[in-house]
Write an enzyme that holds these catalytic residues in place. Sequence first.
Site, mmCIF file in Angstrom:
data_model
loop_
_atom_site.group_PDB
_atom_site.id
_atom_site.type_symbol
_atom_site.label_atom_id
_atom_site.label_comp_id
_atom_site.label_asym_id
_atom_site.label_seq_id
_atom_site.Cartn_x
_atom_site.Cartn_y
_atom_site.Cartn_z
ATOM 1 N N HIS A 297 0.810 -1.216 0.000
ATOM 2 C CA HIS A 297 0.000 0.000 0.000
ATOM 3 C C HIS A 297 0.846 1.269 0.000
ATOM 4 O O HIS A 297 0.322 2.351 -0.231
ATOM 5 C CB HIS A 297 -0.974 0.002 1.193
ATOM 6 C CG HIS A 297 -0.340 0.211 2.526
ATOM 7 N ND1 HIS A 297 -0.048 -0.821 3.400
ATOM 8 C CD2 HIS A 297 0.048 1.340 3.156
ATOM 9 C CE1 HIS A 297 0.484 -0.331 4.506
ATOM 10 N NE2 HIS A 297 0.549 0.981 4.378
ATOM 11 N N ASP B 84 0.154 -7.648 1.216
ATOM 12 C CA ASP B 84 0.572 -6.262 1.428
ATOM 13 C C ASP B 84 2.089 -6.105 1.393
ATOM 14 O O ASP B 84 2.677 -5.408 2.222
ATOM 15 C CB ASP B 84 0.015 -5.725 2.752
ATOM 16 C CG ASP B 84 0.081 -4.198 2.827
ATOM 17 O OD1 ASP B 84 0.155 -3.562 1.763
ATOM 18 O OD2 ASP B 84 0.078 -3.647 3.953
ATOM 19 N N SER C 54 4.974 2.232 7.847
ATOM 20 C CA SER C 54 4.642 1.098 6.982
ATOM 21 C C SER C 54 5.813 0.713 6.086
ATOM 22 O O SER C 54 6.363 1.555 5.371
ATOM 23 C CB SER C 54 3.432 1.438 6.116
ATOM 24 O OG SER C 54 2.268 1.537 6.891
#
Length: 396
Positions: free
Chosen positions: A132, A162, A240
């Site tokens: 993402h 992901d 992230s």
Amino acid sequence: MQIFKLPRSIRQVSTHVLAVLLGVLLTVTSLEVLPSQAEPAPALVAQKSSPAAAAIGNSSFVTAAVNRVGSAVVRIDTERTITRRTDPLMDDPFLRRFFGDGFPQQSPTEQLRGLGSGFILDKSGIVLTNAHVVDQADKVTVRLKDGRTFEGKVKGIDEVTDLAVVKINAGNDLPVASLGSSQNVQVGDWAIALGNPLGFDNTVTLGIISTLKRSSAQVGISDKRLDFIQTDAAINPGNSGGPLLNAQGEVIGINTAIRADAMGIGFAIPIDKAKVIATQLQRDGKVAHPYLGIQMVTLTPQLAQQNNIDPNSMFEIPEVRGVLVMRVVPSSPATTAGIRRGDVIVQIDNQAITSAEQLQRVVEDSRLGQTFQLKVQRGNQTQILSVRTAELKDIQ
């Protein structure tokens, strides 16, 4: 008998002498009881430090871990151009000729910027991050800790786990993160998160491993197929894709900020899973995931009883332990196999199934085209259905 009284002065002297003698006697007695000052003093016993103090010490293990991996952690900036939907009337040539220059103009595009983290897997410039972070990005810029910046090329993305791989061309002198094994991680181990949360570069947070194998369904992201490492080390947007380290400075997970409401809770993708996915992404640019095509929930006899006594329930559920089929995806392997909504899957290849997460792991670990024998409870009947997995695509 005659009693003679001593003169007053003699009596005072006698009383004084008696007091002196009594004082001397008490002093001698005390000297016999107290230890000699010449005797050596008892040795002081060194107190043992607490386990926490022994672990941290004067030179923090966190510092050593960060020094080992920190230079391999990168910042990833992305840019994406999106096109907004315009009013069809604005593109009508007749209206434009009629209104001329006074016709309102629309700006059809908009620039979106994103921020994330990642870390270098090898000296050739392979960077691992979250999908993402770079998904649909038109431009990816990778910034090293030493300030150097490079244009990144996305080599592969896997939305289901992901994970994404980005390639930069920076010679062969890049620092590389040391990879550990998530299989050896235990609840209570130290957890060190590195990354760029909220745009604050080179940030380090410390916590412990809170739990293992937290399924994506439990976390609230049913479109993923992951068992997360949960930690209380702060993980925020911008973290992230950054590494989660153990006390030895080895990468045990990839941080992912997936819950905006996760106060004091962070999640990381286990590094053992990431190694397998990263290898496939470098080689093929994608990962093929097998699927059956059902939406499901864990069923217990108690839950089934609650449903069955509800006069508004849509159908009666077998009061058994297994996996309840809530929806069957059209044109999916499950549809072909004859699986129906309301079925309860209790076995797969003679293995008892007690949770949706368990069934999902079995399917995820299978190969494309593999055939399973499902034991299904449908009402009062038991059926054996044969289902063949297919490749997971975009499912609505």
